[in-house]
Design an enzyme around this catalytic site. Structure first.
Site, PDB file in Angstrom:
ATOM      1  CE  LYS A  60      -0.855  56.578  62.187  1.00  0.00           C
ATOM      2  NZ  LYS A  60      -0.257  57.559  61.251  1.00  0.00           N
ATOM      3  CD  GLU A  78       3.161  58.951  62.773  1.00  0.00           C
ATOM      4  OE1 GLU A  78       2.296  58.678  61.936  1.00  0.00           O
ATOM      5  OE2 GLU A  78       3.953  58.088  63.218  1.00  0.00           O
ATOM      6  CG  HIS A  93      -0.208  57.729  66.879  1.00  0.00           C
ATOM      7  ND1 HIS A  93       0.815  57.117  66.195  1.00  0.00           N
ATOM      8  CD2 HIS A  93      -0.601  58.767  66.087  1.00  0.00           C
ATOM      9  CE1 HIS A  93       1.038  57.754  65.058  1.00  0.00           C
ATOM     10  NE2 HIS A  93       0.188  58.756  64.960  1.00  0.00           N
ATOM     11  CD  GLU A 133      11.393  55.267  69.465  1.00  0.00           C
ATOM     12  OE1 GLU A 133      11.680  56.078  68.583  1.00  0.00           O
ATOM     13  OE2 GLU A 133      10.228  54.856  69.656  1.00  0.00           O
ATOM     14  CE  LYS A 134      10.631  52.430  79.880  1.00  0.00           C
ATOM     15  NZ  LYS A 134      11.239  51.313  80.614  1.00  0.00           N
ATOM     16  CD  GLU A 176       6.830  57.512  61.451  1.00  0.00           C
ATOM     17  OE1 GLU A 176       7.741  57.355  60.622  1.00  0.00           O
ATOM     18  OE2 GLU A 176       5.736  56.926  61.355  1.00  0.00           O
ATOM     19  NE  ARG A 194       4.197  58.598  54.338  1.00  0.00           N
ATOM     20  CZ  ARG A 194       3.191  58.224  55.113  1.00  0.00           C
ATOM     21  NH1 ARG A 194       1.976  58.673  54.877  1.00  0.00           N
ATOM     22  NH2 ARG A 194       3.375  57.401  56.134  1.00  0.00           N
ATOM     23  N   GLY A 249       4.382  51.830  57.837  1.00  0.00           N
ATOM     24  CA  GLY A 249       3.127  51.091  57.784  1.00  0.00           C
ATOM     25  C   GLY A 249       3.010  50.104  58.935  1.00  0.00           C
ATOM     26  N   GLY A 250       3.640  50.432  60.089  1.00  0.00           N
ATOM     27  CA  GLY A 250       3.548  49.571  61.271  1.00  0.00           C
ATOM     28  C   GLY A 250       4.485  48.374  61.231  1.00  0.00           C
TER      29      GLY A 250
HETATM   30  P1  ADP Z   1       5.513  53.567  61.298  1.00  0.00           P
HETATM   31  O1  ADP Z   1       6.478  54.210  60.380  1.00  0.00           O
HETATM   32  O2  ADP Z   1       5.324  52.138  61.017  1.00  0.00           O
HETATM   33  O3  ADP Z   1       4.255  54.358  61.399  1.00  0.00           O
HETATM   34  P2  ADP Z   1       6.072  54.489  64.020  1.00  0.00           P
HETATM   35  O4  ADP Z   1       7.395  54.791  64.574  1.00  0.00           O
HETATM   36  O5  ADP Z   1       5.181  55.642  63.713  1.00  0.00           O
HETATM   37  O6  ADP Z   1       6.247  53.591  62.727  1.00  0.00           O
HETATM   38  O7  ADP Z   1       5.327  53.504  65.005  1.00  0.00           O
HETATM   39  C1  ADP Z   1       4.088  52.911  64.670  1.00  0.00           C
HETATM   40  C2  ADP Z   1       3.266  52.681  65.943  1.00  0.00           C
HETATM   41  O8  ADP Z   1       3.978  51.812  66.840  1.00  0.00           O
HETATM   42  C3  ADP Z   1       2.997  53.937  66.741  1.00  0.00           C
HETATM   43  O9  ADP Z   1       1.859  54.614  66.287  1.00  0.00           O
HETATM   44  C4  ADP Z   1       2.823  53.398  68.148  1.00  0.00           C
HETATM   45  O10 ADP Z   1       1.528  52.906  68.389  1.00  0.00           O
HETATM   46  C5  ADP Z   1       3.785  52.233  68.183  1.00  0.00           C
HETATM   47  N1  ADP Z   1       5.080  52.673  68.723  1.00  0.00           N
HETATM   48  C6  ADP Z   1       6.151  53.118  68.047  1.00  0.00           C
HETATM   49  N2  ADP Z   1       7.163  53.461  68.879  1.00  0.00           N
HETATM   50  C7  ADP Z   1       6.704  53.232  70.127  1.00  0.00           C
HETATM   51  C8  ADP Z   1       7.275  53.358  71.435  1.00  0.00           C
HETATM   52  N3  ADP Z   1       8.525  53.783  71.607  1.00  0.00           N
HETATM   53  N4  ADP Z   1       6.509  52.990  72.503  1.00  0.00           N
HETATM   54  C9  ADP Z   1       5.252  52.556  72.339  1.00  0.00           C
HETATM   55  N5  ADP Z   1       4.672  52.400  71.146  1.00  0.00           N
HETATM   56  C10 ADP Z   1       5.377  52.730  70.038  1.00  0.00           C
HETATM   57  P1  ADP Z   2       0.006  56.923  57.625  1.00  0.00           P
HETATM   58  O1  ADP Z   2       1.081  57.247  58.615  1.00  0.00           O
HETATM   59  O2  ADP Z   2      -0.233  57.878  56.527  1.00  0.00           O
HETATM   60  O3  ADP Z   2      -1.187  56.441  58.299  1.00  0.00           O
HETATM   61  P2  ADP Z   2       0.960  54.324  57.123  1.00  0.00           P
HETATM   62  O4  ADP Z   2       2.063  54.194  58.104  1.00  0.00           O
HETATM   63  O5  ADP Z   2      -0.286  53.566  57.359  1.00  0.00           O
HETATM   64  O6  ADP Z   2       0.665  55.823  56.843  1.00  0.00           O
HETATM   65  O7  ADP Z   2       1.539  53.997  55.690  1.00  0.00           O
HETATM   66  C1  ADP Z   2       0.956  54.551  54.529  1.00  0.00           C
HETATM   67  C2  ADP Z   2       1.072  53.605  53.397  1.00  0.00           C
HETATM   68  O8  ADP Z   2       2.390  53.522  52.951  1.00  0.00           O
HETATM   69  C3  ADP Z   2       0.638  52.244  53.751  1.00  0.00           C
HETATM   70  O9  ADP Z   2      -0.023  51.770  52.622  1.00  0.00           O
HETATM   71  C4  ADP Z   2       1.931  51.499  54.016  1.00  0.00           C
HETATM   72  O10 ADP Z   2       1.792  50.154  53.660  1.00  0.00           O
HETATM   73  C5  ADP Z   2       2.910  52.237  53.117  1.00  0.00           C
HETATM   74  N1  ADP Z   2       4.252  52.429  53.692  1.00  0.00           N
HETATM   75  C6  ADP Z   2       4.646  53.427  54.471  1.00  0.00           C
HETATM   76  N2  ADP Z   2       5.965  53.342  54.738  1.00  0.00           N
HETATM   77  C7  ADP Z   2       6.408  52.254  54.120  1.00  0.00           C
HETATM   78  C8  ADP Z   2       7.677  51.613  54.021  1.00  0.00           C
HETATM   79  N3  ADP Z   2       8.781  52.076  54.600  1.00  0.00           N
HETATM   80  N4  ADP Z   2       7.762  50.489  53.302  1.00  0.00           N
HETATM   81  C9  ADP Z   2       6.674  50.012  52.697  1.00  0.00           C
HETATM   82  N5  ADP Z   2       5.458  50.572  52.740  1.00  0.00           N
HETATM   83  C10 ADP Z   2       5.309  51.662  53.439  1.00  0.00           C
HETATM   84 MG    MG Z   3       4.088  56.265  62.152  1.00  0.00          MG
END
Ligand code: ADP
Ligand code: ADP
Ligand code: MG
Length: 447
Positions: free
Chosen positions: A236, A276, A207, A199-200, A289, A293, A163-164
């Site tokens: 997002k 992703e 994305h 990560e770099k 990643e 789901r 979730g960022g």
């Molecule tokens: P989450 O599980 O929170 O979605 P992600 O690994 O998908 O985690 O990263 C969330 C967002 O963070 C990505 O959509 C991207 O915008 C940014 N991000 C993640 N890793 C990188 C990277 N190595 N370089 C630049 N941006 C990144």
């Molecule tokens: P998507 O990649 O489907 O856009 P998000 O990264 O926005 O998903 O996460 C989907 C939902 O799950 C969000 O409501 C986020 O808060 C929750 N979520 C995802 N991963 C985790 C985590 N590791 N811990 C807590 N909440 C999470």
């Molecule tokens: Mg992600």
């Protein structure tokens, strides 16, 4: 097909799953907390049980309570939605022990792909390019060494983050050791797992994610991609399909889809999943990643492919083969989603009771939410209130339709972010179709 399933979630996704079940003649069991006693998912399900207190750990994340409820109610399967138990391999194993089907991939696949560090290694082994980086960091000294080797800026990322959250940027090598200690402590508190990797920081980048569906017969399909580069704090805000950044780049699209299918095949994936990538304008893409789901933004794909992903999740879990004739399922038209979050203009959470609601409508306008006049928005859970999804033959048409839909939306009683969404929809860079994950920084710098 299962005659009854338990939906282990709340809010819009629980409603989405229950609606699919009602359409299919599958009976549903909802679980809820006291804060959600009047919630829409509780009202729409055939049966509903309060399973504990309003805090997540007491109810929705209370494994024993959810499993006991499933067994006692006679449910045959559990749909986890997103978040909560959806990427929890331990929970999937417990379901198996209770004789319940888990609507999603196996525990083994989740443990190899649900954890970001393990997923990087799985992707590398499958020949898919990953973001330059390193495996789990074991000390502040190692963090500093790796930051020097990889080259700043870098990101320290929690392997269990989501979730960022759980991502920290490091601009200078000297700051890496301290950032590692802070990231580790924070991840331990927030995710119950302090492990981090590096990560770099790839920027400017897009994305882009590929939707995958796979069945128990071993067939793997990609269902178009989504661009999700409109993000605030790595979360997002707007998603669209097809990805505007791949316009005229069918070669890249084909390679990216093939990489996603290969990876899903390599791990024996089953059900719906998303891979992703970060894509740079030089034509390279890197695995970031896999979400094992249903994704929040799945309706975008449903519009452009005309496939009901939730219904197919159930059918695949029940053993039915997918019906597609091409491993690259064709995409038509352009779809876009805006996430409507309960927040103040300063991004503080907003909660309360919805006093008035007007939902946008019309052809190819979809409103996914658990809202109704009188609905309560409790402080305990995710801030996402609703999703507005539109579809049109062209991207310009989708933007116009989205503007009109957001202009129509009225939610009173809680504050929400549709003004910010309208501002993004009017931004030149967004409208050009060539925007990166730094778009929101540009928008904030405008004034
Ligand atoms: P989450 O599980 O929170 O979605 P992600 O690994 O998908 O985690 O990263 C969330 C967002 O963070 C990505 O959509 C991207 O915008 C940014 N991000 C993640 N890793 C990188 C990277 N190595 N370089 C630049 N941006 C990144
Ligand atoms: P998507 O990649 O489907 O856009 P998000 O990264 O926005 O998903 O996460 C989907 C939902 O799950 C969000 O409501 C986020 O808060 C929750 N979520 C995802 N991963 C985790 C985590 N590791 N811990 C807590 N909440 C999470
Ligand atoms: Mg992600």
């Amino acid at each position: 097909m299962f005659d009854k399933i338990l939906v282990a979630n709340r809010g819009e996704v629980a409603v989405r799953v229950i609606r699919a079940c009602r359409d299919m003649g599958v009976r549903t069991v909802a679980v809820y907390s006291p804060a959600d006693a009047e919630a829409l998912h509780v009202r729409l399900a055939d049966e509903a049980y309060c399973i504990g207190g309003s805090r997540l750990a007491e109810s929705y994340l209370n494994e024993d309570a959810v499993l006991t409820c499933a067994v006692k109610s006679g449910a045959k399967a559990i749909h986890p939605g997103y978040g909560f138990f959806s990427e929890n391999a331990g929970f999937v194993r417990e379901c198996e022990k209770c004789g319940l089907a888990f609507i999603g991939p196996s525990a083994d696949v989740i443990s190899r792909m649900g954890d970001k560090d393990a997923a990087r290694r799985t992707a590398k082994a499958a020949g898919v390019p990953v973001v330059p980086g390193c495996d789990l960091l074991t000390s502040p000294e190692e963090a500093e060494r790796e930051a020097r080797r990889i080259g700043c800026p870098v990101l320290i990322k929690a392997r269990s983050g989501g979730g960022g959250r759980g991502i920290r940027k490091v601009e200078r090598v000297e700051a890496a050791a301290r950032a590692f200690v802070e990231a580790h402590t924070e991840a331990e508190t927030v995710f119950g797992d302090g492990e981090c990797y590096m990560e770099k920081f790839v920027s400017p980048a897009h994305h882009v994610e590929v939707q995958i569906m796979a069945d128990k017969q071993g067939n793997v399909y990609s269902l178009g991609e989504r661009e999700c580069s409109v993000q605030r704090r790595n979360q997002k805000l707007i998603e669209e399909s097809p990805a505007p950044c791949l316009e005229g780049r069918d070669d890249v699209r084909e390679r990216m889809h093939r990489a996603a299918r290969d990876l899903a095949r390599a791990v024996g994936y089953e059900g719906a999943g998303t891979i992703e990538f970060l894509y740079t304008d030089d034509g390279n893409f890197y695995f970031m990643e896999m979400n094992t789901r249903l994704q929040v933004e799945h309706p975008v794909t449903e519009f452009v492919t005309d496939v009901d992903l939730v219904k197919w999740q159930l059918r695949v879990a029940a053993g039915q083969p997918l019906p597609f004739t091409s491993e690259d399922v064709p995409v038509r038209n352009h779809a876009m989603e805006c996430r409507i979050n309960a927040e103040t203009p300063d991004f503080l959470p907003s909660c309360g009771t919805v006093t008035m609601l007007h939902v946008p409508g019309g052809p190819r306008v979809r409103f996914d939410s658990a809202l109704f006049p009188g609905a309560s928005v409790p402080p305990y859970y995710d801030s996402m209130l609703a999703k507005v999804i539109v579809c049109s033959p062209t991207r310009d048409g989708a933007v116009r339709k989205m503007r009109s839909a957001l202009g129509e939306l009225v939610i009173e009683g809680v504050q929400e972010n549709s003004d910010l969404q309208l501002r993004i929809l009017g931004n030149e860079e967004f409208l050009s179709g060539n925007y990166h994950t730094n778009l929101m920084e540009h928008i904030y710098a405008e004034q």
